[in-house]
Design a protein around this motif. Structure first.
Motif, PDB file in Angstrom:
ATOM      1  N   ARG A 194       7.967   4.285   0.000  1.00 18.66           N
ATOM      2  CA  ARG A 194       6.701   3.726   0.453  1.00 18.66           C
ATOM      3  C   ARG A 194       6.692   3.715   1.972  1.00 18.66           C
ATOM      4  N   TRP A 294      18.332  -0.781  -3.582  1.00 19.83           N
ATOM      5  CA  TRP A 294      17.700   0.427  -4.097  1.00 19.83           C
ATOM      6  C   TRP A 294      17.797   0.445  -5.610  1.00 19.83           C
ATOM      7  N   ALA A 304      13.209   3.292  -5.483  1.00 16.61           N
ATOM      8  CA  ALA A 304      12.458   2.205  -4.853  1.00 16.61           C
ATOM      9  C   ALA A 304      13.404   1.366  -4.005  1.00 16.61           C
ATOM     10  N   THR A 306      13.699  -2.357  -1.942  1.00 17.82           N
ATOM     11  CA  THR A 306      13.120  -3.692  -1.821  1.00 17.82           C
ATOM     12  C   THR A 306      13.891  -4.511  -0.803  1.00 17.82           C
ATOM     13  N   SER A 311      10.398  -7.993  -2.252  1.00 14.15           N
ATOM     14  CA  SER A 311       9.165  -7.275  -1.946  1.00 14.15           C
ATOM     15  C   SER A 311       9.476  -5.832  -1.566  1.00 14.15           C
ATOM     16  N   PRO A 312       8.550  -4.890  -1.811  1.00 15.91           N
ATOM     17  CA  PRO A 312       8.789  -3.499  -1.436  1.00 15.91           C
ATOM     18  C   PRO A 312       9.039  -3.363   0.060  1.00 15.91           C
ATOM     19  N   ASP A 314       8.795  -0.990   3.176  1.00 13.63           N
ATOM     20  CA  ASP A 314       8.130   0.228   3.623  1.00 13.63           C
ATOM     21  C   ASP A 314       8.938   0.949   4.685  1.00 13.63           C
TER      22      ASP A 314
END
Length: 328
Positions: A194, A294, A304, A306, A311-312, A314
């Motif tokens: 992201r 990860w 992904a 976090t 929370s994600p 970026d």
């Protein structure tokens, strides 16, 4: 339908059988980082001529295995990659895999051999095109069955050239336009990453060094370039065209790196880097370091990241380097 037509259809459209192939843990080991890639034959297929007008697989990025020993530097085309993965190979050396989707440079290289870990890593993309110089002979059948389009020199001789000013095997270069007529675009980057504004927190990180037994990477923040200057084995990374890569985001991903059952001709065992699972990571962006986790639940999924609060996390827009290191 003759043999050539059947081969062409296999190159341009994935089948359900290919997509269902599971990667075995008993994949064979690759060549040594300083081995003779040219001694290994590519997976057998009815050859088709490489041409810029050949049909492309929509949404298929180009992945290129790139040499990273001192004799291979400076490399060509690294600065144009969207993602660069760094992995440990035999003898504690390092090798790179550069992934191209938003633009294709004129030349990439030096190109070197594939490893079994690459097949698992590449499952996150839709039928990626893999450019490599060869592989350990026991690995070739698995590459042929994997859901990717393998394009070593034996399959696409017109896409490669030798630089007579360099010593073999560090002198094989790829012309990406001979494999893909155009860049597939950002939608081909199904990495799970992201991109967005920097998260709050983090700690100042003017530089970060990652060490392998016989190699090291140092990333130094440059506000002027808005990215991390890369040094490999203590030498600033330049490119044949001048300058050097300055990724906006660097990920130090802690993974399990196990010893496979296979080894090269010198007796060096091939490490296998496991990129499916979960673990700790460090995300470097905007001159700061962020602790992260990860998660990649399956080979077909992206990864992904976090933050500590779940929370994600970026990434900064631009090139990403992912360096795989052994989990503690």
């Amino acid at each position: 339908m003759d043999t050539r037509d059947r081969a062409r259809r296999r190159r341009t459209a994935p089948t359900a059988a290919l997509l269902a192939v599971a990667l075995s843990a008993s994949l064979a080991a690759g060549c040594t980082g300083h081995g003779r890639d040219d001694d290994h034959r590519a997976p057998h297929r009815t050859p088709a001529p490489a041409s810029p007008t050949a049909p492309a697989l929509a949404g298929s990025p180009l992945a290129v295995k790139i040499d990273n020993v001192p004799a291979a530097r400076p490399q060509t085309g690294l600065e144009a990659a969207d993602v660069v993965y760094a992995e440990q190979v035999e003898g504690g050396l390092s090798r790179l895999m550069a992934v191209y989707a938003t633009r294709l440079p004129r030349t990439v290289g030096p190109v070197r051999s594939a490893r079994e870990s690459d097949l698992e890593l590449l499952r996150q993309f839709r039928m990626p095109v893999l450019a490599f110089s060869g592989a350990q002979h026991r690995l070739l059948p698995l590459i042929a069955r994997a859901p990717l389009r393998a394009e070593p020199p034996d399959e696409a001789p017109g896409a490669y050239r030798r630089d007579t000013g360099r010593a073999a095997p560090h002198n094989l270069y790829l012309r990406p336009a001979a494999l893909l007529p155009s860049a597939p675009g950002g939608t081909a980057l199904t990495t799970g990453f992201r991109y967005g504004p920097a998260p709050s927190g983090g700690t100042p990180a003017p530089s970060r060094t990652v060490r392998y037994p016989a190699a090291r990477f140092t990333f130094t923040w440059s506000a002027g370039r808005g990215g991390w200057l890369v040094a490999m084995d203590g030498t600033p990374a330049g490119t044949a065209g001048g300058g050097g890569p300055a990724p906006a985001t660097v990920v130090v991903q802690h993974v399990r790196i196990r010893t496979s059952r296979y080894h090269d001709a010198l007796g060096n065992y091939t490490p296998y880097t496991e990129t499916v699972g979960s673990g700790r990571a460090e995300v470097l962006r905007d001159g700061r370091s962020f602790d992260a986790r990860w998660s990649r639940p399956s080979a077909a999924a992206g990864t992904a990241f976090t933050a500590a609060d779940g929370s994600p996390l970026d990434f900064a827009a631009g090139q990403v380097w992912v360096v795989f290191v052994p989990a503690a």
